[in-house]
Design a protein around this motif. Structure first.
Motif, PDB file in Angstrom:
ATOM      1  N   UNK A  75     133.738  59.981   9.832  1.00 30.08           N
ATOM      2  CA  UNK A  75     133.554  59.353   8.408  1.00 30.08           C
ATOM      3  C   UNK A  75     134.642  57.980   8.655  1.00 30.08           C
ATOM      4  N   UNK A  76     135.177  57.971  10.082  1.00 31.24           N
ATOM      5  CA  UNK A  76     135.805  56.055   9.894  1.00 31.24           C
ATOM      6  C   UNK A  76     134.604  55.405  11.096  1.00 31.24           C
ATOM      7  N   UNK A  77     133.784  55.733  11.511  1.00 33.07           N
ATOM      8  CA  UNK A  77     132.943  55.129  12.444  1.00 33.07           C
ATOM      9  C   UNK A  77     132.013  54.644  12.004  1.00 33.07           C
ATOM     10  N   UNK A  78     131.462  54.533  10.978  1.00 32.69           N
ATOM     11  CA  UNK A  78     130.715  53.983   9.938  1.00 32.69           C
ATOM     12  C   UNK A  78     131.185  52.584   9.957  1.00 32.69           C
ATOM     13  N   UNK A  79     132.064  52.653  10.033  1.00 31.43           N
ATOM     14  CA  UNK A  79     132.908  51.331   9.221  1.00 31.43           C
ATOM     15  C   UNK A  79     132.829  50.595  10.318  1.00 31.43           C
ATOM     16  N   UNK A  80     132.856  50.389  11.470  1.00 32.88           N
ATOM     17  CA  UNK A  80     132.968  49.536  12.214  1.00 32.88           C
ATOM     18  C   UNK A  80     131.569  48.528  12.584  1.00 32.88           C
ATOM     19  N   UNK A  81     130.459  49.131  12.022  1.00 30.05           N
ATOM     20  CA  UNK A  81     129.237  48.103  11.919  1.00 30.05           C
ATOM     21  C   UNK A  81     129.410  47.269  10.430  1.00 30.05           C
ATOM     22  N   UNK A  82     130.854  47.974   9.870  1.00 34.57           N
ATOM     23  CA  UNK A  82     130.479  46.490   8.425  1.00 34.57           C
ATOM     24  C   UNK A  82     130.351  45.601   8.771  1.00 34.57           C
ATOM     25  N   UNK A  83     130.528  44.762   8.329  1.00 37.58           N
ATOM     26  CA  UNK A  83     130.912  43.654   8.444  1.00 37.58           C
ATOM     27  C   UNK A  83     131.599  43.453   7.246  1.00 37.58           C
ATOM     28  N   UNK A  84     133.652  43.154   7.955  1.00 40.05           N
ATOM     29  CA  UNK A  84     134.637  42.838   6.733  1.00 40.05           C
ATOM     30  C   UNK A  84     135.238  41.453   7.050  1.00 40.05           C
ATOM     31  N   UNK A  85     134.846  40.529   7.786  1.00 38.53           N
ATOM     32  CA  UNK A  85     135.008  39.221   7.913  1.00 38.53           C
ATOM     33  C   UNK A  85     135.534  39.276   6.689  1.00 38.53           C
ATOM     34  N   UNK A  86     134.417  38.980   5.728  1.00 43.56           N
ATOM     35  CA  UNK A  86     134.888  38.071   4.756  1.00 43.56           C
ATOM     36  C   UNK A  86     135.890  39.367   3.252  1.00 43.56           C
ATOM     37  N   UNK A  87     136.255  39.774   3.445  1.00 42.41           N
ATOM     38  CA  UNK A  87     137.347  40.611   3.715  1.00 42.41           C
ATOM     39  C   UNK A  87     138.516  40.188   2.735  1.00 42.41           C
ATOM     40  N   UNK A  88     138.901  40.122   1.567  1.00 43.24           N
ATOM     41  CA  UNK A  88     140.535  38.560   1.780  1.00 43.24           C
ATOM     42  C   UNK A  88     141.407  39.877   0.834  1.00 43.24           C
ATOM     43  N   UNK A  89     143.136  39.693   1.533  1.00 40.40           N
ATOM     44  CA  UNK A  89     143.383  40.261  -0.198  1.00 40.40           C
ATOM     45  C   UNK A  89     145.027  40.052  -0.215  1.00 40.40           C
ATOM     46  N   UNK A  90     144.847  39.541  -2.058  1.00 41.84           N
ATOM     47  CA  UNK A  90     145.630  38.528  -2.347  1.00 41.84           C
ATOM     48  C   UNK A  90     147.833  38.830  -2.430  1.00 41.84           C
ATOM     49  N   UNK A  91     147.861  37.909  -2.549  1.00 38.91           N
ATOM     50  CA  UNK A  91     149.361  38.341  -2.697  1.00 38.91           C
ATOM     51  C   UNK A  91     150.517  38.010  -1.235  1.00 38.91           C
ATOM     52  N   UNK A  92     151.550  38.212  -1.915  1.00 34.30           N
ATOM     53  CA  UNK A  92     152.313  37.706  -0.143  1.00 34.30           C
ATOM     54  C   UNK A  92     152.043  38.639   0.688  1.00 34.30           C
ATOM     55  N   UNK A  93     152.047  37.728   2.714  1.00 32.55           N
ATOM     56  CA  UNK A  93     152.760  39.470   3.786  1.00 32.55           C
ATOM     57  C   UNK A  93     153.897  40.204   3.705  1.00 32.55           C
TER      58      UNK A  93
END
Length: 716
Positions: free
Chosen positions: A599-617
């Motif tokens: 289930x996990x391995x296919x996500x390594x090929x995804x382009x996740x560079x545009x992911x954003x999460x709001x709020x404070x770290x």
């Protein structure tokens, strides 16, 4: 033959010692009786090795290293428990056989098996199943020893497989999404993420709720020859409901009301039933945590910690992390002695009737554990802290209730059939308050057959003629669901299956809990749920506002970024199926772990560079604080270049630099004590040159471009 008994926890080890004839003396967690040595673990003594314990390169998080997984995950002593592991290994070397006394569940099997495997044990091992710590039950159990054979060990391997799979999920998904978001500490978990989903989904239902008007009907009816007027409410037929629950058109409801009143003379049937409302069952941990959160505002971890103290320090209660609300029949026979002792300790008296056989006493519903109840421990109740006493008293009173009579009610119902549905009215009368006269603060849940009162009336059973009049159509508005509290959240964690849409997954979750009367399609365990909630708060995914637990923008955004396979309770159900196969010998540990990797391995090929999460770290910095940030109130810590705010990722740039030009000009290094004084006092005296006794008075004026600004006030 010399036997070594290894119990899962101190409480059980000591109970076993008491059940064996002869004097005993405990020395360093070991009890010797004739040819029997008894010792115990403290929960899991071993943990799965960290990735960097295999290879130092994993200390740094890199996407190129994912997925991280090993053919054989090593178990190593957990921190301070190393000495205990070695002590048990030494005891194993000096015995002829070992008796495995882990709890009679998957985790209990694994917990002792892992110690035996770590020690590379070759001595014969017997297994004892102890469901109850009463002496008679323990003696009976030791007459039913069985070999700890491969079939039993397969049960432990199933639990080990789940532990490894959870670890693989946590390591790989957490690193992948932390790297993608460029935020360290974005943790993901099989239980944690669906729990976050419960809160996020609830909050978004509330945030996006649009009030919907709907309409209800009330009609007055005069009962002929009875001098009685009853207020009826229409319960519309299902095919008339617009949204499955309500009628949304005022005109349609008014037309129905007018039509009903065109034939005012109707036949009415009156029934009555007598009901016994029994006391709530004794607590399991989830019910106790929910109760203490609702009544006293205790968070889940606080109640958990207090019960641990009550059990370990005072032996005042039975096993505290139970998922069961039922007791053995043996407890019924001992109750008079226990409760006499308890009421004396509480200095409270209740008219208990020990002939009452509560439904909580049922051997077949007791699995690995039983309900949490008080013991015969003769501890000093005055030594309890106020909050400890509250928890102890609630446990005691919940048990005392089992021997008090039920609340007796008489419910009268009146029904008039119409072409649009039934006109119904209900009236309830308390005949005997039962246990409620002593425990009024304990909320009782409405029974399945109990209707809401529509107004007081009282008629004998039978058929009557009624004349209807004064129909009223009432306008109402739908309400959003209520925000989660920690109490309501933990209840939903024990029954998350009700939110699962996939029928097959829903049934698997329920089947998983078929032998647990306190759980119904759950995620997590009694021992881990409070930790899960604490982690969500620590990560900044949720926050407490009063008694409500609410998702932050970071929590909402992060949850929606996660892939479907990790954010739902489905994963728990799918793993359980594989774990059952492991128990039957039809699968092994690698089968479950491989399902995670697939289930996990296919996500390594995804382009996740545009992911954003709001709020404070979320701030997760365990470095020593040297002061408080004057800008945002977070802590100031030392680093190689100076003294800065831990909240820098969220935009706070306050710092006192070690190479600050102001201090260079007065030939002074910025030391840690100096920084502490500057932060604490704002005004401080700094000794510049001890040999010349030169002193400078400095005023910390404020902040400019994130830097502390100073002015030389005085030089002598």
């Amino acid at each position: 033959m010399k036997s070594l008994i290894i119990a899962e926890k101190p409480e059980l080890g000591r109970a076993i010692a008491k059940a064996i004839d002869g004097p005993d003396k405990e020395v360093h967690g070991v009890i010797v009786k004739k040819n029997v040595v008894i010792t115990w673990a403290y929960g899991h003594l071993l943990r799965l090795a960290e990735p960097d314990e295999y290879d130092p390169k994993y200390k740094k998080w890199n996407k190129e290293d994912l997925p991280i997984c090993f053919d054989n995950w090593k178990l190593v002593p957990d921190g301070s428990k190393k000495d205990r592991v070695q002590q048990i290994i030494t005891l194993m070397q000096d015995c002829d056989q070992i008796i495995h006394a882990g709890d009679p569940d998957d985790e209990g099997q694994f917990l002792i098996d892992e110690i035996l495997d770590y020690a590379k044990n070759t001595k014969p091992v017997k297994r004892v199943y102890i469901n109850d710590n009463t002496p008679s039950n323990i003696k009976k159990a030791f007459h039913q020893l069985i070999d700890n054979d491969d079939k039993l060990r397969a049960v432990g391997r199933s639990a080990y497989a789940r532990a490894v799979a959870d670890y693989v999920v946590g390591i790989n998904y957490s690193r992948l999404y932390s790297l993608a978001l460029r935020r360290k500490g974005m943790s993901v978990g099989r239980v944690q993420s669906p729990t976050l989903g419960l809160i996020v989904t609830r909050d978004e239902l509330i945030d996006h709720h649009k009030k919907q008007k709907y309409y209800e009907m009330e009609v007055q009816g005069d009962v002929e020859k009875q001098d009685t007027t009853i207020t009826f409410a229409l319960k519309p037929k299902n095919d008339l409901l617009d949204d499955g629950k309500h009628i949304l058109s005022q005109k349609i409801m008014q037309d129905m009301c007018d039509d009903i009143l065109k034939e005012p003379h109707r036949k009415m049937k009156v029934d009555e039933k007598l009901m016994d409302v029994k006391p709530p069952l004794p607590f399991n941990l989830a019910k106790l945590q929910a109760h203490m959160n609702t009544k006293y505002g205790f968070d889940l971890s606080k109640t958990d910690a207090i019960t641990q103290t009550l059990r370990d320090k005072y032996q005042a209660i039975t096993y505290n992390r139970s998922d069961s609300q039922y007791l053995k029949e043996e407890h019924f026979t001992e109750a008079a002695q226990v409760l006499t002792h308890v009421m004396k300790k509480l200095n409270e008296t209740y008219p208990v009737d020990y002939k009452i056989h509560s439904e909580c006493f049922n051997d077949k519903y007791v699995t690995a554990h039983h309900a949490i109840i008080p013991t015969m421990s003769d501890f000093n109740i005055a030594a309890l802290l106020p909050d400890e006493r509250k928890v102890y008293e609630e446990i005691c009173r919940q048990y005392i209730m089992q021997f008090l009579p039920p609340v007796k009610k008489r419910q009268v119902s009146a029904v008039i059939p119409t072409e649009y549905g039934d006109l119904k009215a209900t009236s309830t009368f308390i005949l005997d308050e039962g246990y409620k006269q002593y425990f009024k603060n304990n909320k009782e849940e409405k029974g399945d057959n109990e209707e809401v009162d529509t107004g007081k009336f009282d008629l004998p059973k039978g058929n009557y003629e009624v004349s209807l009049h004064d129909g009223i159509v009432n306008e109402k508005e739908t309400n959003p669901p209520k925000r989660y509290t920690q109490a309501s959240l933990i209840k939903d964690m024990t029954s998350i299956a009700k939110y699962v849409e996939d029928k097959e997954i829903k049934e698997i979750l329920k089947k998983k809990d078929k032998d647990k009367k306190g759980e119904n399609g759950s995620i997590g365990t009694s021992a881990t749920r409070s930790q899960i909630v604490e982690t969500l708060i620590k990560r900044g995914y949720v926050q407490m506002k009063g008694k409500n637990i609410i998702s932050t923008q970071l929590g909402k955004d992060f949850y929606h970024l996660l892939p479907e396979e990790i954010k739902k309770a489905d994963l728990t159900a799918k793993w359980w199926v594989i774990q059952e196969d492991i128990k039957e010998g039809n699968a092994d540990v690698s089968t479950l772990v491989q399902s995670v990797l697939d289930a996990f391995t296919p996500h390594l090929k995804e382009n996740l560079s545009n992911l954003k999460a709001g709020g404070e770290v979320p701030i997760d910095d365990d470095r020593e604080a040297i002061g408080v940030c004057p800008v945002c109130g977070n802590k100031i810590v030392e680093n190689s270049k100076g003294y800065g705010c831990v909240n820098y990722r969220n935009g706070c740039k306050f710092a006192i630099w070690k190479d600050d030009q102001f201090f260079k000009n007065i030939h002074k290094d910025v030391s840690k004590p100096m920084a502490e004084k500057l932060l604490k006092d704002k005004y401080c005296l700094v000794k510049l040159m001890e040999q010349e006794e030169e002193v400078v008075k400095i005023l910390q004026l404020g902040i400019r471009n994130g830097r502390a600004v100073y002015r030389l006030l005085d030089k002598k």
